[in-house]
Structure formats: structure tokens, C-alpha cells
Design a protein around this motif. Sequence first.
Motif, short mmCIF file in Angstrom:
data_model
loop_
_atom_site.label_atom_id
_atom_site.label_comp_id
_atom_site.label_asym_id
_atom_site.label_seq_id
_atom_site.Cartn_x
_atom_site.Cartn_y
_atom_site.Cartn_z
N ALA A 1 2.92 78.74 62.22
CA ALA A 1 2.12 79.97 62.92
C ALA A 1 2.13 80.32 61.40
O ALA A 1 1.24 81.32 60.71
N PHE B 1 -0.62 81.31 58.67
CA PHE B 1 -1.15 82.68 58.26
C PHE B 1 -1.38 82.39 55.89
O PHE B 1 -1.94 83.51 55.74
N GLN C 1 -2.18 81.94 69.23
CA GLN C 1 -0.90 82.24 68.08
C GLN C 1 -1.40 81.93 66.91
O GLN C 1 -1.54 82.74 65.84
N TYR C 2 -2.13 80.57 66.99
CA TYR C 2 -2.32 79.98 65.64
C TYR C 2 -3.34 80.73 64.64
O TYR C 2 -3.50 80.74 63.89
N MET D 1 -2.58 84.47 63.16
CA MET D 1 -1.96 84.09 62.28
C MET D 1 -3.11 83.84 61.58
O MET D 1 -2.75 84.48 60.39
N CYS E 1 7.21 84.88 66.18
CA CYS E 1 6.26 84.53 65.59
C CYS E 1 6.08 85.98 64.30
O CYS E 1 6.33 85.72 63.16
N VAL E 2 6.07 87.38 64.20
CA VAL E 2 5.65 88.28 63.82
C VAL E 2 7.37 88.65 63.28
O VAL E 2 7.36 89.17 61.77
N ALA F 1 8.02 85.71 60.50
CA ALA F 1 6.76 85.97 58.94
C ALA F 1 6.91 87.28 58.20
O ALA F 1 7.17 87.16 57.59
#
Length: 387
Positions: free
Chosen positions: A80, A84, A225-226, A229, A301-302, A305
Motif C-alpha cells: 500500500a 501511495f 486498500q491499494y 492509497m 496501513c495508515v 504510512a
Amino acid sequence: MTDIPIAAPAAAASEARGATRLLFIDNIRWSMIILVLSMHACDTYSPFGNWYYVDRQPTGLGTKLFFGVYQSFLQAFFMAALFFIAGYFSAAAYDRKGFVPFVRDRFIRLGLPTLLYMFAIGPLTQYFLSRTWGTGGFAHQWLVHLEDGEWLSETGPMWFCAALFIFSVVYGLIRLMGWTESRIELLGAGVAIFITVMATATFAVRIGVSEGASVLNVHPGDFSQYALMFTAGAFGYRGNWLACVPDRACLRWASLALSLSVPLFAALILFGGGLKGDTASYAGGLNPVSAGKCLWEALVCVGMAFLMLAVYRRHFNAQGPVARWLSDNAFGVYLIHPPILIASAILLHAVVLNVIAKAALLTAIAAVSSFAFSSLVLRQSPLRAIV
């Protein structure tokens, strides 16, 4: 690629001010590629995951928990993060080039390497190393591969490039119709909403799609998700998030998201069936375990990041010769690492070692060998134009 000017200076990214490359992003990219090798090394020995060649042995609960936690954690964020970054620089590339040059460039950088893998690297790997292509000779199996359409689903790890090319074309078409991302300030409420949307979208797809379903070698539930992102990356470019979001805010949001993820993951292990070897609920369906797992993935994930943005921007926004070499060869490693990793695993078969240590050793050997092959062979060949 990250060869664009920084849009605006920022105190939190003072070393990047005025530079022609975002070096901390380049460092994140090659770091994620090494984690890809680590994931595939784990797939080789752990009871989880799917890979060309496996060398699995009976393991205890502790080893299974280690692989389950580590692989789930990686899966939740590392690809992911690359989506982004790709979304961020896709917006920049479209601004510079327009639709036709943008799509042409994406095809050269993403489509051609994917086709090379599907028609050559993947088939050679399956026939000569993983031995999963049956009998009759390579030429016979390769023709069958073409005639029955099997090649359409044989992207291997290049699923990322295939998906990214599709995302890029869709993004280009949207931009061609006149739409441009608005500038959005990154606020706490927006982060919470984004996490909620990601978790909900992933859960919704996994309700209706069976565990064994696959598109481009990826479960459709992961694409939520992908895609989100990638979209966030495009908005991030317009808002200059990589330079302008303060480290303090990044660390605060990362701490909150990751702190919430820890007790949630513990609850999923304790009450989801993992300790009893029952992992069916984690794979999807209309059940609270799947919903909790989707929320956990979104939090990780977030959170990761933001953590990587703060840490890499502050501490890894420079490159010496080694880091530059790693960055230059990262994509070549992603393209060529499967046969190198599998060959290394075959050579390590007779080595008596704890499987966790063996996965770490395989990661190291495959990383060194793949980077060396990319540098000494791929980048010295006509393929250097696409790697």
C-alpha cells in the motif's frame, strides 16, 4: 520515479528543500522491495502464504504465531505504501506530460516489464526451478501457456505493476475528462474517515468474494486498500503532504493508529480462532473477525504510512553511494528476484536451521544476489531502459 521538483519548502523537510529528488522516498522504495523479498522468503518456509516453491516443515505454535503476525503485519502496509507513492508521482507526471505521453510512459515502465515476466521470467521459473509446469518439455508447456490463456493470470509478483498500470490509465482517463484533485489539508478527522472507509470497503468486498478468488494474483479484497492509497497519493501531491505535514502530526497519528491496532490484533488472535488453528474467519465473510481484521489492516496501513514519512523524512533524506545503488536497482530486483530467491532456497534445503532463522538467511542471500544481478546484468543489458 521521483525526479520532480519539490512543490514547496517545509520546515519539517528542510533537507529536501529545493532538491531535485525526494531522497527519503527513494529510500522507502528500496526498503519496501527488501521487505517484498522477506515476505517471499517467509512464504517459502511458513505455513501461510502462496509462493512458487515451498520448503515447509512441521512447526510449533510459537513459530506459526511469529510467521502469522509478521506476514500479516507486512501485508497490511508495505505494498500500500508503494501505491501511495505511485499515486503521488502519477499526479505529477500527468501534470507535466498530458494523457498520451503519460500512458505511453506508464506502459514502458510498467507494462513492458510485466509482459517480460509473464512471457519469459515466470515460465522459466516455473518450469526449471519450481517444477510446477508438468512434462513435455519447456517449449511444449510454453505454447500451452499461450494457447489456454494461462499467461493472463501469471503475473507473479508483477501483479503490482499490472495493477498500477490499470490504476494509472484510469487516473489518466479521469484527468482527460477535466477533473483535477482539489487541494486538501490533512486533518485528524479526515484521517479517521479514511481509515473507516478503507476498512469498510475491504470488509464489503471480502463478504461477497470467496477466500480462493484471485485477480492478478491478488485477492480482490486487497484492491480496496491499494486503490484508496493510490488515490490518497494523488491528493497528497496536490496538497504537498510529503513536505508539508509536520513530523509531530505524523507521529501523533501514527501512534494513535498503531496503538489501537495492538489490542485489536491481540483480540483477533485470542478470540478469532488463531490459537486453535482455525483461520477461516480471518479470510472474509460476514463475521466480526473478518471485520476486525479489515479494521486492523487499515489502522496499520495508515499508521505505518505516517510513521515512515516522519522517520524517513527526518533521518533518511540523503543517499550515499550504497543507498543510491540500492535505489537505482530496486525495480530490477523486484522484476528478477523470484528465480533468484527460489534457486537460493533450493540450495539452502539441506541446511539444518530453525525456519525463522532460515527465512532471514534466505532474505539476506536473495537480496544480495538480486541486487548484484540487477546491477551487473540487467542494467548493463538492453533491458536497462525498463528497469
